[in-house]
Scaffold this active site. Structure first.
Site, PDB file in Angstrom:
ATOM      1  N   GLU A  30       9.099  -3.812  10.921  1.00  0.00           N
ATOM      2  CA  GLU A  30       9.455  -2.496  10.359  1.00  0.00           C
ATOM      3  C   GLU A  30       9.934  -1.567  11.465  1.00  0.00           C
ATOM      4  OE1 GLU A  30       6.713  -0.740   7.581  1.00  0.00           O
ATOM      5  OE2 GLU A  30       7.796   1.167   7.571  1.00  0.00           O
ATOM      6  N   ASP A  46      -1.020  -6.520  -0.372  1.00  0.00           N
ATOM      7  CA  ASP A  46      -1.030  -5.787   0.905  1.00  0.00           C
ATOM      8  C   ASP A  46      -2.443  -5.274   1.176  1.00  0.00           C
ATOM      9  OD1 ASP A  46       0.169  -4.774   3.139  1.00  0.00           O
ATOM     10  OD2 ASP A  46       1.110  -3.066   2.129  1.00  0.00           O
ATOM     11  N   GLU A  82      -1.259  -5.455   8.621  1.00  0.00           N
ATOM     12  CA  GLU A  82      -0.519  -4.803   9.705  1.00  0.00           C
ATOM     13  C   GLU A  82      -1.194  -5.073  11.054  1.00  0.00           C
ATOM     14  OE1 GLU A  82      -0.038  -0.626   8.844  1.00  0.00           O
ATOM     15  OE2 GLU A  82       0.876  -1.031   6.885  1.00  0.00           O
ATOM     16  N   LYS A 115      -0.863  -9.637   3.104  1.00  0.00           N
ATOM     17  CA  LYS A 115      -0.151  -9.111   4.278  1.00  0.00           C
ATOM     18  C   LYS A 115      -1.077  -8.156   5.002  1.00  0.00           C
ATOM     19  CE  LYS A 115       3.171  -5.745   4.073  1.00  0.00           C
ATOM     20  NZ  LYS A 115       2.563  -4.705   4.941  1.00  0.00           N
ATOM     21  N   ASP A 122       0.838  -1.206   0.000  1.00  0.00           N
ATOM     22  CA  ASP A 122       0.000   0.000   0.000  1.00  0.00           C
ATOM     23  C   ASP A 122       0.873   1.257   0.000  1.00  0.00           C
ATOM     24  OD1 ASP A 122       0.890  -0.011   2.598  1.00  0.00           O
ATOM     25  OD2 ASP A 122      -1.088   0.115   3.528  1.00  0.00           O
ATOM     26  N   SER A 123       2.208   1.073   0.072  1.00  0.00           N
ATOM     27  CA  SER A 123       3.138   2.193  -0.099  1.00  0.00           C
ATOM     28  C   SER A 123       2.980   2.822  -1.483  1.00  0.00           C
ATOM     29  CB  SER A 123       4.588   1.731   0.098  1.00  0.00           C
ATOM     30  OG  SER A 123       4.844   0.564  -0.667  1.00  0.00           O
TER      31      SER A 123
HETATM   32  O1  KIV Z   1       3.472  -1.136   1.744  1.00  0.00           O
HETATM   33  C1  KIV Z   1       4.671  -1.477   1.841  1.00  0.00           C
HETATM   34  O2  KIV Z   1       5.508  -1.224   0.972  1.00  0.00           O
HETATM   35  C2  KIV Z   1       5.069  -2.211   3.040  1.00  0.00           C
HETATM   36  C3  KIV Z   1       6.531  -2.427   3.250  1.00  0.00           C
HETATM   37  C4  KIV Z   1       7.120  -1.201   3.795  1.00  0.00           C
HETATM   38  C5  KIV Z   1       6.811  -3.621   4.086  1.00  0.00           C
HETATM   39  O3  KIV Z   1       4.255  -2.572   3.816  1.00  0.00           O
END
Ligand code: KIV
Length: 277
Positions: A183, A84, A116, A114, A45-46
């Site tokens: 992280e 994500d 959080e 993934k 989600d970055s």
């Molecule tokens: O969204 C992302 O790129 C991440 C990484 C920083 C692990 O969650």
């Protein structure tokens, strides 16, 4: 490159060799990262920050994530692709979380998801794993809830906070997660967690003792100019290279040096003469 890497193979890498992971959000970079032999590709989600120019990862939703994830899975032949889960796609309730996790697998063809850490993380994680979807956990600095952690800061810096991270990691392993992203965690704490777990730890700003490492690709190739976190190693400065190329193109167009003969289509002289030219 060999066949698609499996979760079992990722688990077996622990203690044998370091695991490699990078983000990718589109077809060309997904393909290049895959061709380079990276084990896992995170459609993170970055992308909110580095692709869409937003100021927070909380500003992308499921529909956007699915579009980017589809572009990556179209390109990838070898790496395990991790979808994500964006903000509010798994915080509402376990049923909604399972529905959204399934979209990553069924629509976008990702191999796993993934999510959080947050206060209801264990029940949501359990529900997704029970539905048959492999889960990679993410603890330490969790950008979706960074405001609750006092901002974008290193986590687990005192014994109490470090113990919480250790407990979260152990709980997530027990629930059946196949890996945990750490992280912005002090290296000694990542080392302790890595030793304690049977599943791999993947670090970002978490030191060299993790079982693997992940970076945001736009950071490590210098494509994101707004800021660079301390934990990033820039392997190339693509922004500078692209800027130079674009300036050269601009000058060539203004000076009529582009297009040259080799970029140009022609017509036979006799055909041109028929037009009276
Ligand atoms: O969204 C992302 O790129 C991440 C990484 C920083 C692990 O969650």
């Amino acid at each position: 490159m060999s066949e698609k890497i499996t979760i079992k193979q990722v688990l077996e890498l622990k203690g044998k060799r370091k695991i490699t992971m990078l983000t990718a959000y589109d077809y060309p970079l997904g393909s290049l990262v895959d061709q380079a032999g990276i084990d896992m590709i995170l459609v993170g989600d970055s992308l909110a920050n580095v692709v869409l120019g937003l100021d927070s990862t909380t500003k992308v939703g499921m529909n956007e994530m699915i579009i980017f994830a589809k572009a990556v899975t179209r390109a990838v032949k070898h790496a395990l692709v991790v979808g994500d889960m964006p903000f509010e796609s798994y915080q509402v309730n376990p049923q909604e979380s399972v529905k959204n996790a399934k979209r990553f697998i069924e629509e976008a063809k990702c191999d796993c998801v993934k999510l959080e850490w947050f206060d209801k993380c264990p029940e949501v994680t359990e529900a997704i794993i029970k539905s048959g979807i492999p889960v990679m956990a993410h603890i330490g600095l969790t950008p979706q809830t960074a405001d609750k952690l006092g901002g974008f800061k290193v986590q687990g810096k005192d014994a109490g906070a470090a113990q919480k991270l250790i407990d979260q990691a152990v709980a997530l392993e027990k629930l059946g997660c196949f890996a945990v992203v750490l992280e912005c965690v002090p290296d000694k704490i990542s080392g302790l967690i890595t030793k304690k777990l049977n599943i791999p730890t993947i670090g970002i700003g978490a030191g060299v003792d993790c079982d693997g490492q992940v970076l945001v690709i736009h950071d490590m190739v210098g494509l994101f100019q707004r800021y660079t976190p301390k934990f990033v190693k820039k392997y190339i400065d693509l922004s500078a290279m692209i800027l130079e190329a674009v300036k050269n193109y601009r000058d060539d167009v203004i000076d009529s040096k582009f297009p040259a003969a080799e970029h140009t289509f022609s017509i036979k002289k006799e055909e041109l003469e028929k037009l009276g030219k």
